[in-house]
Design an enzyme around this catalytic site. Structure first.
Site, mmCIF file in Angstrom:
data_model
loop_
_atom_site.group_PDB
_atom_site.id
_atom_site.type_symbol
_atom_site.label_atom_id
_atom_site.label_comp_id
_atom_site.label_asym_id
_atom_site.label_seq_id
_atom_site.Cartn_x
_atom_site.Cartn_y
_atom_site.Cartn_z
ATOM 1 N N MET A 151 31.512 1.465 14.516
ATOM 2 C CA MET A 151 30.762 0.554 15.034
ATOM 3 C C MET A 151 31.250 -0.662 14.714
ATOM 4 S SD MET A 151 27.755 0.092 16.355
ATOM 5 C CE MET A 151 26.659 1.303 16.241
ATOM 6 N N GLU A 161 23.757 6.126 -9.212
ATOM 7 C CA GLU A 161 22.278 5.828 -9.290
ATOM 8 C C GLU A 161 21.862 5.446 -7.871
ATOM 9 O OE1 GLU A 161 24.361 4.631 -11.630
ATOM 10 O OE2 GLU A 161 23.439 4.907 -13.695
ATOM 11 N N PHE A 200 23.339 -5.446 -25.299
ATOM 12 C CA PHE A 200 24.169 -4.621 -24.713
ATOM 13 C C PHE A 200 23.582 -3.977 -23.626
ATOM 14 C CE2 PHE A 200 25.980 -0.153 -24.327
ATOM 15 C CZ PHE A 200 26.971 -0.540 -23.791
ATOM 16 N N GLN A 201 23.980 -3.822 -22.378
ATOM 17 C CA GLN A 201 23.481 -3.048 -21.151
ATOM 18 C C GLN A 201 22.144 -4.049 -20.825
ATOM 19 O OE1 GLN A 201 23.745 0.972 -21.385
ATOM 20 N NE2 GLN A 201 25.837 0.692 -20.464
ATOM 21 N N LYS A 249 13.042 -0.078 -24.689
ATOM 22 C CA LYS A 249 13.242 1.196 -25.307
ATOM 23 C C LYS A 249 12.013 1.268 -26.306
ATOM 24 C CE LYS A 249 16.862 4.138 -27.493
ATOM 25 N NZ LYS A 249 18.434 4.190 -27.704
HETATM 26 C C1 LIG Z 1 23.501 0.251 13.451
HETATM 27 C C2 LIG Z 1 22.024 0.381 13.655
HETATM 28 C C3 LIG Z 1 21.595 0.226 15.002
HETATM 29 C C4 LIG Z 1 20.279 0.175 15.344
HETATM 30 N N1 LIG Z 1 19.734 0.293 16.620
HETATM 31 C C5 LIG Z 1 18.450 0.592 16.856
HETATM 32 C C6 LIG Z 1 17.930 0.481 18.095
HETATM 33 O O1 LIG Z 1 18.750 0.685 19.144
HETATM 34 N N2 LIG Z 1 16.516 0.736 18.468
HETATM 35 C C7 LIG Z 1 15.967 0.726 17.429
HETATM 36 O O2 LIG Z 1 14.686 0.898 17.521
HETATM 37 N N3 LIG Z 1 16.104 0.486 16.060
HETATM 38 C C8 LIG Z 1 17.590 0.414 15.741
HETATM 39 N N4 LIG Z 1 17.825 0.130 14.470
HETATM 40 C C9 LIG Z 1 16.983 0.380 13.451
HETATM 41 C C10 LIG Z 1 16.545 -1.098 13.304
HETATM 42 O O3 LIG Z 1 17.211 -2.138 12.378
HETATM 43 C C11 LIG Z 1 14.920 -1.146 12.545
HETATM 44 O O4 LIG Z 1 15.084 -0.488 11.385
HETATM 45 C C12 LIG Z 1 13.832 -0.494 13.448
HETATM 46 O O5 LIG Z 1 13.867 -0.636 14.671
HETATM 47 C C13 LIG Z 1 12.515 -0.688 12.663
HETATM 48 O O6 LIG Z 1 11.767 0.320 13.138
HETATM 49 P P1 LIG Z 1 10.091 0.049 13.495
HETATM 50 O O7 LIG Z 1 9.841 -1.195 13.968
HETATM 51 O O8 LIG Z 1 9.574 1.215 13.729
HETATM 52 O O9 LIG Z 1 9.692 -0.410 12.142
HETATM 53 P P2 LIG Z 1 9.513 0.218 10.382
HETATM 54 O O10 LIG Z 1 10.840 -0.502 9.598
HETATM 55 O O11 LIG Z 1 9.355 1.755 10.264
HETATM 56 O O12 LIG Z 1 8.329 -0.416 10.094
HETATM 57 C C14 LIG Z 1 7.042 0.095 10.057
HETATM 58 C C15 LIG Z 1 6.152 -1.030 10.527
HETATM 59 O O13 LIG Z 1 4.589 -0.108 10.632
HETATM 60 C C16 LIG Z 1 3.964 -1.179 9.760
HETATM 61 N N5 LIG Z 1 3.284 0.352 9.002
HETATM 62 C C17 LIG Z 1 3.702 0.990 7.930
HETATM 63 N N6 LIG Z 1 2.626 1.899 7.457
HETATM 64 C C18 LIG Z 1 1.633 1.786 8.483
HETATM 65 C C19 LIG Z 1 0.504 2.396 8.437
HETATM 66 N N7 LIG Z 1 -0.047 3.309 7.704
HETATM 67 N N8 LIG Z 1 -0.419 1.967 9.277
HETATM 68 C C20 LIG Z 1 -0.061 0.716 10.191
HETATM 69 N N9 LIG Z 1 1.200 0.026 10.311
HETATM 70 C C21 LIG Z 1 1.977 0.549 9.368
HETATM 71 C C22 LIG Z 1 4.724 -1.554 8.741
HETATM 72 O O14 LIG Z 1 3.992 -2.802 8.172
HETATM 73 C C23 LIG Z 1 5.903 -1.975 9.611
HETATM 74 O O15 LIG Z 1 5.461 -3.333 10.541
HETATM 75 C C24 LIG Z 1 19.340 0.209 14.268
HETATM 76 C C25 LIG Z 1 19.862 0.220 13.087
HETATM 77 C C26 LIG Z 1 21.152 0.244 12.715
HETATM 78 C C27 LIG Z 1 21.807 0.191 11.187
HETATM 79 C C1 LIG Z 2 27.530 -0.290 2.757
HETATM 80 C C2 LIG Z 2 27.795 -1.034 4.081
HETATM 81 N N1 LIG Z 2 28.881 -1.779 4.334
HETATM 82 C C3 LIG Z 2 29.286 -2.106 5.535
HETATM 83 C C4 LIG Z 2 28.619 -1.904 6.805
HETATM 84 C C5 LIG Z 2 28.981 -2.256 8.039
HETATM 85 N N2 LIG Z 2 29.103 -1.189 8.923
HETATM 86 C C6 LIG Z 2 28.083 -0.838 9.788
HETATM 87 S S1 LIG Z 2 28.919 0.673 10.728
HETATM 88 C C7 LIG Z 2 30.216 0.407 9.919
HETATM 89 C C8 LIG Z 2 31.279 1.764 10.142
HETATM 90 C C9 LIG Z 2 30.999 3.017 9.711
HETATM 91 O O1 LIG Z 2 31.956 3.659 9.818
HETATM 92 P P1 LIG Z 2 31.737 5.427 10.090
HETATM 93 O O2 LIG Z 2 30.950 5.959 8.730
HETATM 94 O O3 LIG Z 2 33.400 5.795 10.185
HETATM 95 O O4 LIG Z 2 30.924 5.373 11.413
HETATM 96 P P2 LIG Z 2 31.391 5.324 12.712
HETATM 97 O O5 LIG Z 2 30.843 4.021 13.241
HETATM 98 O O6 LIG Z 2 32.763 5.416 12.925
HETATM 99 O O7 LIG Z 2 30.661 6.514 13.296
HETATM 100 C C10 LIG Z 2 30.423 -0.550 9.006
HETATM 101 C C11 LIG Z 2 31.299 -0.748 8.166
HETATM 102 C C12 LIG Z 2 27.317 -1.194 6.360
HETATM 103 N N3 LIG Z 2 26.655 -0.950 7.241
HETATM 104 N N4 LIG Z 2 26.966 -0.656 5.080
#
Ligand SMILES: Cc1cc2nc3c(=O)[nH]c(=O)nc-3n(C[C@H](O)[C@H](O)[C@H](O)COP(=O)(O)OP(=O)(O)OC[C@H]3O[C@@H](n4cnc5c(N)ncnc54)[C@H](O)[C@@H]3O)c2cc1C
Ligand SMILES: Cc1ncc(C[n+]2csc(CCOP(=O)(O)OP(=O)(O)O)c2C)c(N)n1
Ligand SMILES: [Mg+2]
Lengths: 172, 587
Positions: B484, B54, B116-117, B166
């Site tokens: 990472m 799911e 159940f469930q 249901k």
């Molecule tokens: C491992 C990892 C590393 C990351 N590193 C980076 C990084 O280096 N740089 C980076 O940028 N991000 C990075 N992120 C992602 C980060 O965590 C955020 O998800 C991201 O920066 C959010 O993007 P955003 O500000 O565009 O917001 P979003 O999450 O896309 O939010 C959108 C915003 O716009 C508003 N909005 C939505 N619809 C409308 C509309 N129609 N009109 C006006 N406003 C609207 C919402 O209210 C919200 O405030 C990383 C994520 C991971 C998992």
């Molecule tokens: C469900 C979940 N569990 C744990 C993490 C923490 N986490 C972030 S990146 C990462 C490693 C991912 O490994 P891989 O898919 O091999 O990617 P790589 O960084 O090696 O490119 C982990 C464990 C997460 N982001 N999501």
């Protein structure tokens, strides 16, 4: 700003008009607990049966930025009609009701009754050895009353939490 | 002839979905939803994609929604069905993805009895959905479904859960159409305050060092907003950067593009954010991955923030001119007001700002050491990008280093071509998201850029690909590490690699074959191009297991708790990394 623990926190009373539907109170409370906001007091009751509306009065505290967030987050909940910061948009009247049980005999019993008179508290139940007082007022007045009852045999307190309404002619 | 009140709940549900224009639902059956599945069996308008878990149904609906701009639809059973969906719901919540998730529930008479469930689905999903409903009367069902779609796509989009006991889906009741339903309370403001818009354009015209900071909200707002954003970029000549969620909002090929902002953004984008005097944030939310340490974030700038959600304003960063409204509506007004006032940018100042920026660009911060022996992960993405760019692929990713390299080294000239889990960072997102996008666009090239570990979190969806004949390409950047995690341990925990190495991984080529797909392994840079071409040209799903340099780290990097101007550019900077105590507690 990282926010939640900064100085200059203020107490705000916020009125929230919501659809009276299942789960709406859980949404509001969950928002406060999930985001780490304070709840000093929260009351809720239906206020317009025909329109199926309830009114929540919540007393909270935080920096100006946190208070703005709280209001924005509340407004974002789908069943919320209106959010009004009564502290900012004041003046407003705030009241709370408390039931205060005091047990004792002799001097202390007499003294508790005398103080109740000064605070305009009503005696709503009495036995030979106890009173239940009903007191209405601002929260600080109720705090003061309870403090005075403490040495006189205070045994139980039940408070409603704050309800509030803006002064003047306008609705919320 | 059936009368409107002759319908049972399941029929009402399907009619409502049809009236909402839903063509596909991702789901998995179980006891509580059997009457709904019975109705699905009897018709052939609505396509049902049977997933293998799911969580994947929800990510697939996210992929579908992000690639099409439509609302994704999910159907799961009660109890474990709904709890398995929870991660996906929160993922959609944090990334503002519109979705309606229908969950089965035990009959109303049994609710609360630990039947159940039984799960308290509305209770569990309250903090991870935009809104949720428990339908207790079949006569409310049609209204609730229409409301759910309205709430999911209006304002800031998000997931809406509808819990369906249901007995409600078997009872007979009345149908009403979408035109009969108007929401009582939820009416987000789309037009921005005109005084604020005027103040914003005046400020932009005076700017000497402006930057546009574009986020996912631009893409959420729709294709017109995307076109207007490009128009604003061209009209002003301002440099612009994009968040991870905003990639593709304005073409990356624009000469004004500075690359991505944030923790793994480019040197030029982050320094421009730090040194600018006017920042125009458009549909982005000042996420901590973007701002770094907020107390030193862009200290000299006046900030304009356009966002439809008032709670995004002043949440992390205090701004000077907030404009609450929809990006498309606000940009339209901004451009109109700009023209009506006959405003001009400060050309001279802008020229010297660009000179400064070009100096930063000259650092070539994404440069890496090439190798003839091992496949550098950056090289792998570069080649993938070059060899597929003429096909405009939709790229999904898992979470980790590979995700960041994919963001840095692929260039998106269109929105809705980049599907990545930003806010929740959910490993296991990519494969089902790619699957959802492929369902929407069967002819398109859809690639999941994966890590060898992330891919195993929803690998079971290989079976769904086979059953539905979805030709998703899985490009595994196999570094044998939770890369990472290993990177953070190297930089912040003295190189103690606790539990970030996995000795055992499946043979991905055999795994592909076991699922009726094709696969190939490649470990020499010289063979990479041929392997990528084989992946693209082989019909059907394909796993390419690319053995990459395990020791490589993602740079640039703003260490947690550091400021934009304290970026690490490469291994040579690692020694002088700021090891702030504050940073250690941040994620
Ligand atoms: C491992 C990892 C590393 C990351 N590193 C980076 C990084 O280096 N740089 C980076 O940028 N991000 C990075 N992120 C992602 C980060 O965590 C955020 O998800 C991201 O920066 C959010 O993007 P955003 O500000 O565009 O917001 P979003 O999450 O896309 O939010 C959108 C915003 O716009 C508003 N909005 C939505 N619809 C409308 C509309 N129609 N009109 C006006 N406003 C609207 C919402 O209210 C919200 O405030 C990383 C994520 C991971 C998992
Ligand atoms: C469900 C979940 N569990 C744990 C993490 C923490 N986490 C972030 S990146 C990462 C490693 C991912 O490994 P891989 O898919 O091999 O990617 P790589 O960084 O090696 O490119 C982990 C464990 C997460 N982001 N999501
Ligand atoms: Mg890995």
């Amino acid at each position: 700003m990282t926010g939640k623990h900064q100085p200059h926190t203020h107490r705000h009373t916020i009125a929230v008009l919501v659809d009276n539907e299942p789960g709406v109170l859980a949404r509001v409370i969950g928002l406060f607990s999930g985001r780490g906001y304070n709840i000093e007091s929260l009351t809720v009751a239906e206020v317009a049966a025909r329109d199926n509306l309830s009114r929540i009065t919540v007393v909270t505290s935080g920096t100006a930025q946190i208070i703005e967030q709280i209001k924005a987050q509340l407004s974002r909940l789908v069943p919320v009609h209106k959010v009004v910061d009564l502290t900012n948009e004041g003046p407003a009247v705030e009241r709370e009701l408390a039931l205060v049980k005091v047990a004792g005999i002799g001097e202390k019993r007499v003294e508790s009754l005398r103080i109740a008179g000064i605070f305009r508290a009503h005696t709503v139940d009495s036995t030979n050895e106890s009173f239940v007082f009903e007191i209405v007022g601002r929260s600080d007045k109720i705090d003061a009353f309870i403090n005075l009852m403490e040495p006189l045999g205070l045994v139980d307190v039940s408070r409603t939490g704050v309800v509030a309404i803006a002064r003047g002619t306008q609705p919320l | 002839m059936s009368h409107d009140h002759d319908l049972n709940g399941a029929e009402i549900l399907l009619k409502a979905l049809a009236d909402q224009g839903v063509e596909v639902v991702f789901g998995y059956p179980g006891g509580a939803v059997l009457p709904i599945y019975d109705e699905i069996f009897k018709q052939n308008r609505l396509r049902h994609i049977l997933v293998r878990h799911e969580q994947a149904a929800v990510h697939a609906a996210e992929g579908y929604a992000r690639a099409t701009g439509k609302v994704g639809a999910v159907l799961v059973t009660s109890g474990p069905g709904s709890t398995n969906a929870v991660t996906g719901l929160l993922d959609a919540m944090l990334d503002s993805t519109p979705m309606v998730c229908m969950t089965g529930q035990v009959p109303t008479s049994l609710i609360g009895n630990d039947a159940f469930q039984e799960a308290d689905t509305t209770g569990i999903t309250r903090p991870c959905s935009k809104h949720n409903y428990l339908v207790k009367d079949v006569n409310d069902l049609a209204r609730v479904i229409h409301e759910a779609f309205y709430v999911a796509k209006s304002g800031r989009p998000g997931p809406v859960v509808v819990d369906l006991p249901k007995d409600v889906v078997t009872a007979k009741g009345r149908y009403i159409g979408p035109d009969k339903v108007r929401h009582k309370t939820y009416k987000p403001k789309v037009k921005g305050d005109i005084a604020a818009i005027e103040a914003a354009v005046d400020l932009m015209a005076q700017a000497k060092k402006p930057i546009l900071y574009l986020g996912g909200g631009v893409i959420n707002s729709g294709l017109e907003a995307v076109a207007l954003a490009t128009k604003l970029v061209k009209m002003t000549g301002f440099p612009f950067t994009q968040t991870l969620m905003g990639l593709g909002a304005v073409p990356a090929s624009s000469p004004q593009y500075l690359g991505m902002v944030g923790m793994h953004g480019t040197f030029e984008a982050n320094l421009a954010m730090h040194d600018c005097d006017v920042m125009v944030c458009i549909g982005a939310r000042f996420d901590d991955r973007v701002t770094g340490k907020t107390s030193t974030f862009s200290p000299k700038s006046k900030k304009i923030h356009i966002d439809i959600d008032p709670s995004s304003i002043n949440k992390n960063v205090v701004v000077d001119i907030p404009v609450v409204g929809d990006v498309g509506h606000v940009l339209e007004d901004m451009i109109r007001v700009w023209k009506a006032k006959q405003l001009h940018v400060d050309e001279k100042a802008l020229k010297s700002w660009w000179r400064e920026i070009d100096g930063w660009r000259a650092k070539d911060c994404l440069r890496y050491t090439k190798s003839k022996k091992v496949i550098k992960p950056q090289y792998a993405i570069e080649r993938l990008y070059e060899l597929t760019r003429d096909k405009d692929p939709i790229i999904a990713t898992e979470v980790g280093q590979h995700q960041m390299w994919a963001a840095q080294f692929s260039k998106f000239d269109q929105p809705r071509h980049w599907l990545s889990s930003g806010g929740l960072g959910t490993m296991g997102f990519g494969l089902p998201a790619a699957m959802g996008a492929q369902v929407a666009f069967p002819e398109k090239l859809v690639i999941d850029i994966a890590g060898e570990s992330s891919i195993q979190m929803n690998i079971q969806e290989m079976a769904t690909l086979a059953q539905e004949r979805l030709p998703v390409k899985i490009f595994i950047m196999n570094n044998q590490y939770l890369g990472m995690v290993r990177q953070w341990q190297e930089l912040l925990h003295g190189g103690r690699y606790a539990e970030s190495h996995m000795d055992v991984h499946p043979d991905f080529v055999k795994l592909a074959e076991a699922y009726g797909a094709k696969g190939r392994r490649v470990d020499k840079p010289a063979d990479l191009d041929a392997a990528i071409m084989e992946m693209i040209e082989t019909p059907g799903a394909f796993i390419l297991d690319v053995r990459t340099d395990a020791s490589e780290n993602v740079f640039p990097m703003i260490p947690p708790g550091a400021a934009h101007n304290e970026m690490l550019l490469g291994p040579e900077d690692e020694a002088e990394k700021p090891s702030s105590e504050d940073g250690m507690v941040l994620v």
